[in-house]
Design a protein around this motif. Structure first.
Motif, PDB file in Angstrom:
ATOM      1  N   ILE A  16       0.845  -1.203   0.000  1.00 15.91           N
ATOM      2  CA  ILE A  16       0.000   0.000   0.000  1.00 15.91           C
ATOM      3  C   ILE A  16       0.879   1.252   0.000  1.00 15.91           C
ATOM      4  O   ILE A  16       0.621   2.225  -0.714  1.00 15.91           O
ATOM      5  CB  ILE A  16      -0.954  -0.009   1.212  1.00 15.91           C
ATOM      6  CG1 ILE A  16      -1.976  -1.148   1.077  1.00 15.91           C
ATOM      7  CG2 ILE A  16      -1.664   1.338   1.353  1.00 15.91           C
ATOM      8  CD1 ILE A  16      -2.840  -1.350   2.308  1.00 15.91           C
ATOM      9  N   LEU A  17       1.946   1.215   0.813  1.00 22.88           N
ATOM     10  CA  LEU A  17       2.876   2.340   0.869  1.00 22.88           C
ATOM     11  C   LEU A  17       3.522   2.581  -0.489  1.00 22.88           C
ATOM     12  O   LEU A  17       3.551   3.719  -0.987  1.00 22.88           O
ATOM     13  CB  LEU A  17       3.961   2.070   1.917  1.00 22.88           C
ATOM     14  CG  LEU A  17       5.143   3.047   1.933  1.00 22.88           C
ATOM     15  CD1 LEU A  17       4.693   4.430   2.364  1.00 22.88           C
ATOM     16  CD2 LEU A  17       6.264   2.542   2.836  1.00 22.88           C
ATOM     17  N   ILE A  18       4.039   1.538  -1.087  1.00 18.92           N
ATOM     18  CA  ILE A  18       4.714   1.668  -2.382  1.00 18.92           C
ATOM     19  C   ILE A  18       3.741   2.181  -3.445  1.00 18.92           C
ATOM     20  O   ILE A  18       4.079   3.065  -4.246  1.00 18.92           O
ATOM     21  CB  ILE A  18       5.339   0.329  -2.821  1.00 18.92           C
ATOM     22  CG1 ILE A  18       6.488  -0.058  -1.890  1.00 18.92           C
ATOM     23  CG2 ILE A  18       5.821   0.401  -4.262  1.00 18.92           C
ATOM     24  CD1 ILE A  18       7.644   0.928  -1.888  1.00 18.92           C
ATOM     25  N   LYS A  19       2.541   1.650  -3.446  1.00 18.41           N
ATOM     26  CA  LYS A  19       1.532   2.098  -4.415  1.00 18.41           C
ATOM     27  C   LYS A  19       1.261   3.587  -4.263  1.00 18.41           C
ATOM     28  O   LYS A  19       1.163   4.329  -5.257  1.00 18.41           O
ATOM     29  CB  LYS A  19       0.236   1.301  -4.230  1.00 18.41           C
ATOM     30  CG  LYS A  19      -0.858   1.673  -5.217  1.00 18.41           C
ATOM     31  CD  LYS A  19      -2.116   0.829  -5.000  1.00 18.41           C
ATOM     32  CE  LYS A  19      -3.216   1.215  -5.977  1.00 18.41           C
ATOM     33  NZ  LYS A  19      -4.447   0.408  -5.768  1.00 18.41           N
ATOM     34  N   SER A  20       1.161   4.045  -3.016  1.00 14.08           N
ATOM     35  CA  SER A  20       0.911   5.464  -2.762  1.00 14.08           C
ATOM     36  C   SER A  20       2.092   6.321  -3.195  1.00 14.08           C
ATOM     37  O   SER A  20       1.911   7.413  -3.767  1.00 14.08           O
ATOM     38  CB  SER A  20       0.623   5.686  -1.261  1.00 14.08           C
ATOM     39  OG  SER A  20      -0.539   4.992  -0.870  1.00 14.08           O
ATOM     40  N   LEU A  21       3.303   5.859  -2.943  1.00 13.30           N
ATOM     41  CA  LEU A  21       4.495   6.606  -3.350  1.00 13.30           C
ATOM     42  C   LEU A  21       4.601   6.708  -4.865  1.00 13.30           C
ATOM     43  O   LEU A  21       4.968   7.760  -5.407  1.00 13.30           O
ATOM     44  CB  LEU A  21       5.742   5.949  -2.771  1.00 13.30           C
ATOM     45  CG  LEU A  21       5.925   6.067  -1.251  1.00 13.30           C
ATOM     46  CD1 LEU A  21       7.092   5.188  -0.775  1.00 13.30           C
ATOM     47  CD2 LEU A  21       6.163   7.515  -0.838  1.00 13.30           C
ATOM     48  N   VAL A  22       4.280   5.636  -5.542  1.00 15.48           N
ATOM     49  CA  VAL A  22       4.321   5.644  -7.009  1.00 15.48           C
ATOM     50  C   VAL A  22       3.304   6.651  -7.550  1.00 15.48           C
ATOM     51  O   VAL A  22       3.574   7.376  -8.507  1.00 15.48           O
ATOM     52  CB  VAL A  22       4.036   4.231  -7.561  1.00 15.48           C
ATOM     53  CG1 VAL A  22       3.793   4.282  -9.075  1.00 15.48           C
ATOM     54  CG2 VAL A  22       5.196   3.296  -7.238  1.00 15.48           C
ATOM     55  N   GLN A  23       2.126   6.701  -6.905  1.00 18.94           N
ATOM     56  CA  GLN A  23       1.113   7.655  -7.314  1.00 18.94           C
ATOM     57  C   GLN A  23       1.579   9.096  -7.133  1.00 18.94           C
ATOM     58  O   GLN A  23       1.195   9.991  -7.894  1.00 18.94           O
ATOM     59  CB  GLN A  23      -0.177   7.417  -6.530  1.00 18.94           C
ATOM     60  CG  GLN A  23      -0.892   6.127  -6.901  1.00 18.94           C
ATOM     61  CD  GLN A  23      -2.075   5.820  -5.983  1.00 18.94           C
ATOM     62  OE1 GLN A  23      -2.230   6.455  -4.930  1.00 18.94           O
ATOM     63  NE2 GLN A  23      -2.883   4.838  -6.363  1.00 18.94           N
ATOM     64  N   LEU A  24       2.399   9.303  -6.103  1.00 18.83           N
ATOM     65  CA  LEU A  24       2.899  10.643  -5.822  1.00 18.83           C
ATOM     66  C   LEU A  24       4.130  10.998  -6.653  1.00 18.83           C
ATOM     67  O   LEU A  24       4.543  12.166  -6.694  1.00 18.83           O
ATOM     68  CB  LEU A  24       3.280  10.749  -4.339  1.00 18.83           C
ATOM     69  CG  LEU A  24       2.128  10.621  -3.323  1.00 18.83           C
ATOM     70  CD1 LEU A  24       2.693  10.562  -1.901  1.00 18.83           C
ATOM     71  CD2 LEU A  24       1.154  11.791  -3.457  1.00 18.83           C
ATOM     72  N   ASP A  25       4.691  10.016  -7.281  1.00 20.71           N
ATOM     73  CA  ASP A  25       5.924  10.221  -8.049  1.00 20.71           C
ATOM     74  C   ASP A  25       5.640  11.099  -9.266  1.00 20.71           C
ATOM     75  O   ASP A  25       4.963  10.692 -10.206  1.00 20.71           O
ATOM     76  CB  ASP A  25       6.484   8.858  -8.486  1.00 20.71           C
ATOM     77  CG  ASP A  25       7.879   8.964  -9.074  1.00 20.71           C
ATOM     78  OD1 ASP A  25       8.346  10.111  -9.287  1.00 20.71           O
ATOM     79  OD2 ASP A  25       8.493   7.927  -9.313  1.00 20.71           O
ATOM     80  N   THR A  26       6.149  12.301  -9.226  1.00 20.87           N
ATOM     81  CA  THR A  26       5.878  13.253 -10.310  1.00 20.87           C
ATOM     82  C   THR A  26       6.421  12.776 -11.645  1.00 20.87           C
ATOM     83  O   THR A  26       5.948  13.202 -12.715  1.00 20.87           O
ATOM     84  CB  THR A  26       6.514  14.611  -9.981  1.00 20.87           C
ATOM     85  OG1 THR A  26       7.923  14.434  -9.716  1.00 20.87           O
ATOM     86  CG2 THR A  26       5.851  15.231  -8.761  1.00 20.87           C
ATOM     87  N   LYS A  27       7.380  11.868 -11.613  1.00 20.82           N
ATOM     88  CA  LYS A  27       7.948  11.364 -12.866  1.00 20.82           C
ATOM     89  C   LYS A  27       7.026  10.385 -13.559  1.00 20.82           C
ATOM     90  O   LYS A  27       7.220  10.040 -14.714  1.00 20.82           O
ATOM     91  CB  LYS A  27       9.289  10.692 -12.602  1.00 20.82           C
ATOM     92  CG  LYS A  27      10.379  11.644 -12.157  1.00 20.82           C
ATOM     93  CD  LYS A  27      11.707  10.920 -11.992  1.00 20.82           C
ATOM     94  CE  LYS A  27      12.788  11.914 -11.590  1.00 20.82           C
ATOM     95  NZ  LYS A  27      14.105  11.223 -11.439  1.00 20.82           N
ATOM     96  N   LYS A  28       6.001   9.929 -12.820  1.00 20.25           N
ATOM     97  CA  LYS A  28       5.122   8.901 -13.399  1.00 20.25           C
ATOM     98  C   LYS A  28       3.674   9.391 -13.482  1.00 20.25           C
ATOM     99  O   LYS A  28       2.753   8.619 -13.579  1.00 20.25           O
ATOM    100  CB  LYS A  28       5.206   7.630 -12.570  1.00 20.25           C
ATOM    101  CG  LYS A  28       6.581   6.996 -12.591  1.00 20.25           C
ATOM    102  CD  LYS A  28       6.617   5.691 -11.842  1.00 20.25           C
ATOM    103  CE  LYS A  28       8.008   5.054 -11.905  1.00 20.25           C
ATOM    104  NZ  LYS A  28       8.061   3.754 -11.204  1.00 20.25           N
ATOM    105  N   THR A  29       3.491  10.711 -13.336  1.00 14.59           N
ATOM    106  CA  THR A  29       2.151  11.250 -13.409  1.00 14.59           C
ATOM    107  C   THR A  29       2.052  12.262 -14.544  1.00 14.59           C
ATOM    108  O   THR A  29       3.064  12.715 -15.075  1.00 14.59           O
ATOM    109  CB  THR A  29       1.767  11.920 -12.080  1.00 14.59           C
ATOM    110  OG1 THR A  29       2.749  12.941 -11.792  1.00 14.59           O
ATOM    111  CG2 THR A  29       1.746  10.932 -10.958  1.00 14.59           C
TER     112      THR A  29
END
Length: 355
Positions: free
Chosen positions: A342-355
């Motif tokens: 859940i933590l990793i998923k949330s961090l990936v969502q916050l990753d500006t490089k992937k949004t």
């Protein structure tokens, strides 16, 4: 080389008022056969049995016996407390003269060292760890003066997660000082505890907790392992019933389950490795520091921003950016495999490089 036992009179290191102190003797100190079916009219307890109407064993004899076998240390070398915080406070009250003595604290480290120094009016000299988060021995030696009584070390360290080098600690143990090592996270490391060196160094004090690897944070149980003369000095300032009966009983029940504890430790260590690997895939994660604990220190682009963003996603971590050497660092406790995903998923969502 002269050994510490030859050059240190550990009793003389205690405050004179403590050396001469006669501790309070409770009714349970005078009669200790607690399990015998007798009529007890000695401690002014409520006579109606509800399972909690009697005072607990003030010396935790059953619990110490089990811990003695578990840790392979003699019972005379064990003191138990209401968490390791209480034990650390006892150490301050026994050995350090307020307004006169001072201690060395290696920063960044466990915050309670400084809090207890302030509470007990003991000056602290802060020596910054090296860039590798190791003890700066030269810096410590320069900081020591005639009123320095002890060096406090956290290993594995909090918040950095790493072990301190054995060679560095041995150099400090060869000095005419107390060396206090907090090992709250030692069970997550492959290194051996310093408990095994107690016979070699009578100026060594090791504190541990049952809150982390043992999963008993809620019952507040800590332990001190030291030379028997240190233990006897600490007993002089110990509150008569500092470890309550509920804590003792719960600890006795859980300490017997070695298999479950070992399984959980293995899972946490494996989850730590997996979490570190996945965190490195997040664009704004700059560095994962090596860890021998149940947490990771993670350097990111902007710790304040990422902390707030994770709170917004109902994930609570620790922002350590204001700690020395920890600018833009977050401390993340290793959770279950599900929580980590859940933590990793949330961090990936916050990753500006992937949004």
């Amino acid at each position: 080389m002269i050994t510490p036992k030859e050059k240190i009179d550990i009793v003389q290191m205690a405050r004179p008022t403590i050396r001469d102190l006669k501790p309070y003797a409770s009714a349970k100190d005078e009669f200790k056969d607690f399990d015998t079916e007798l009529i007890y009219l000695d401690a002014n307890e409520n006579p109606y049995d509800n399972g909690l109407n009697r005072y607990p064993d003030p010396h935790q004899l059953k619990l110490k016996h089990i811990i003695s076998e578990l840790k392979e240390v003699e019972e005379k070398n064990i003191l138990l407390g209401n968490g390791s915080d209480e034990i650390l406070d006892m150490i301050f009250r026994v050995f350090f003269e307020p307004g006169k003595d001072n201690i060395i604290i290696n920063t960044p480290t466990f915050g309670m060292f400084q809090v207890l120094a302030n509470i007990n009016n003991i000056a602290s000299k802060k020596v910054l760890l090296t860039e590798e988060f190791q003890l700066d021995i030269d810096g410590i030696l320069k900081a020591i003066d005639e009123n320095t009584k002890a060096v406090f070390i956290c290993s594995p360290n909090n918040p950095t997660g790493n072990l301190m080098k054995e060679t560095s600690i041995r150099k400090l143990l060869d000095l005419n000082l107390l060396v206090v090592i907090d090992e709250a996270y030692i069970d997550f490391s492959e290194a051996q505890s310093w408990i095994g060196k107690l016979k070699q160094y009578n100026n060594l004090i090791v504190t541990q907790t049952f809150s982390k690897a043992f999963g008993l944070a809620g019952i507040r149980l800590g332990a001190c392992y030291a030379d028997s003369r240190i233990i006897e000095l600490l007993k002089k300032v110990k509150m008569p019933y500092n470890v309550n009966i509920l804590t003792q009983n719960m600890a006795l029940e859980h300490l017997e389950n070695d298999r479950l504890r070992e399984q959980q430790i293995l899972e946490i260590v494996e989850n730590r490795k997996e979490l570190a690997k996945e965190l490195l895939k997040v664009g704004f994660v700059k560095k994962i520091y090596p860890s021998d604990s149940n947490f990771l220190l993670v350097k990111v682009d902007d710790a304040n921003r990422r902390y707030k963003e994770l709170i917004g996603k109902e994930l609570v971590i620790r922002n350590r950016t204001n700690e020395p050497l920890c600018k833009n660092c977050l401390r993340i406790t290793v959770g279950t495999a599900k929580e980590n995903k859940i933590l990793i998923k949330s961090l990936v969502q916050l990753d500006t490089k992937k949004t």
